[in-house]
Scaffold this motif. Sequence first.
Motif, PDB file in Angstrom:
ATOM      1  N   VAL A   1       2.251   1.856  -3.447  1.00 43.30           N
ATOM      2  CA  VAL A   1       1.288   2.495  -4.338  1.00 43.30           C
ATOM      3  C   VAL A   1       1.269   4.004  -4.113  1.00 43.30           C
ATOM      4  O   VAL A   1       1.242   4.797  -5.066  1.00 43.30           O
ATOM      5  N   LEU A   2       1.318   4.407  -2.839  1.00 42.71           N
ATOM      6  CA  LEU A   2       1.276   5.840  -2.513  1.00 42.71           C
ATOM      7  C   LEU A   2       2.484   6.590  -3.067  1.00 42.71           C
ATOM      8  O   LEU A   2       2.370   7.734  -3.508  1.00 42.71           O
ATOM      9  N   ILE A   3       3.663   5.954  -3.020  1.00 46.09           N
ATOM     10  CA  ILE A   3       4.871   6.646  -3.479  1.00 46.09           C
ATOM     11  C   ILE A   3       5.179   6.336  -4.951  1.00 46.09           C
ATOM     12  O   ILE A   3       6.217   6.760  -5.466  1.00 46.09           O
ATOM     13  N   LYS A   4       4.280   5.546  -5.558  1.00 46.27           N
ATOM     14  CA  LYS A   4       4.439   5.192  -6.985  1.00 46.27           C
ATOM     15  C   LYS A   4       5.750   4.447  -7.254  1.00 46.27           C
ATOM     16  O   LYS A   4       6.487   4.753  -8.188  1.00 46.27           O
ATOM     17  N   ARG A   5       6.058   3.510  -6.379  1.00 46.18           N
ATOM     18  CA  ARG A   5       7.204   2.615  -6.542  1.00 46.18           C
ATOM     19  C   ARG A   5       6.728   1.182  -6.313  1.00 46.18           C
ATOM     20  O   ARG A   5       5.625   0.957  -5.827  1.00 46.18           O
ATOM     21  N   ASP A   6       7.576   0.194  -6.627  1.00 47.83           N
ATOM     22  CA  ASP A   6       7.157  -1.184  -6.357  1.00 47.83           C
ATOM     23  C   ASP A   6       7.436  -1.547  -4.905  1.00 47.83           C
ATOM     24  O   ASP A   6       8.221  -0.874  -4.213  1.00 47.83           O
ATOM     25  N   SER A   7       6.798  -2.611  -4.449  1.00 45.18           N
ATOM     26  CA  SER A   7       6.906  -2.993  -3.034  1.00 45.18           C
ATOM     27  C   SER A   7       8.324  -3.402  -2.649  1.00 45.18           C
ATOM     28  O   SER A   7       8.734  -3.247  -1.493  1.00 45.18           O
TER      29      SER A   7
ATOM     30  N   GLN B   1       0.824  -1.206   0.000  1.00 40.16           N
ATOM     31  CA  GLN B   1       0.000   0.000   0.000  1.00 40.16           C
ATOM     32  C   GLN B   1       0.861   1.260   0.000  1.00 40.16           C
ATOM     33  O   GLN B   1       0.550   2.239  -0.689  1.00 40.16           O
TER      34      GLN B   1
ATOM     35  N   LEU C   1       9.568  10.889  -0.640  1.00 40.37           N
ATOM     36  CA  LEU C   1       8.246  10.410  -1.048  1.00 40.37           C
ATOM     37  C   LEU C   1       7.517   9.740   0.114  1.00 40.37           C
ATOM     38  O   LEU C   1       6.303   9.926   0.299  1.00 40.37           O
TER      39      LEU C   1
ATOM     40  N   SER D   1       4.058  11.021   1.750  1.00 39.34           N
ATOM     41  CA  SER D   1       2.900  10.143   1.695  1.00 39.34           C
ATOM     42  C   SER D   1       2.389   9.770   3.081  1.00 39.34           C
ATOM     43  O   SER D   1       1.198   9.487   3.265  1.00 39.34           O
TER      44      SER D   1
END
Length: 222
Positions: free
Chosen positions: A25-31, A22, A51, A55
């Motif tokens: 997703v907020l920082i627009k990166r992969d887990s 989650q 980021l 976030s």
Amino acid sequence: MNDALIELLECRRLERRLTYGQLAVLIKRDSSTVSRALSGQKIPSRAVVQLMARSLHMDEATVMAIRDEAAAIKRESQALRTAGGSPDGMKTHGDFLNALGELIRGANLSQREIGLKSYGELKRSTIGAALRGERSASLSLVMSIVQICEVRHPDAVSAWEEAWYDLAYPDRERRRQRRWEAYSFLRYLRSLPGHRQASAWAMYKARRRCDQTPRTGSGDIR
């Protein structure tokens, strides 16, 4: 400082009840990026930390200051190690001896060459015995090796001296205490009647075997 940064970010993530996915997703990166950043194995990049702070609705200036300070400390530590400073993470006398052996290897010198460069002040056998933990490494021996290995940065020299006091000096004192105990016991043994000396000596040797410290230092070098 990196531990403080990771703890700060992780606490905030948990407060917000966010999974790594989650947050990613907020920082627009992969887990995997989030997982690596919060693993504590290395300092996260400025971009990722910024980021995350944004976030997670944290004070960006404070979080970035903690991150930058951690990075500065790491750079200083790396520079010190490059200059010949004692490695981070030493906790035992064995760690200290291993690090000293690594310093000699890093300088591409053998124990014999260390002895020659000391103009006979240090014997190869003395160096080897100290690195193997068979005898105590004196401060003068350690600092002579540091000098011969061309450690010149004042902070690096001080780091080795501090490491000696923290890790090698206690070992030296324990050995001195054991020598004194042995001398005192021999005086006591001579005062006993002959028929009691054998049993007293056997008990003393058994106790010394139980108290003997394992050898954990470096072996011979080249």
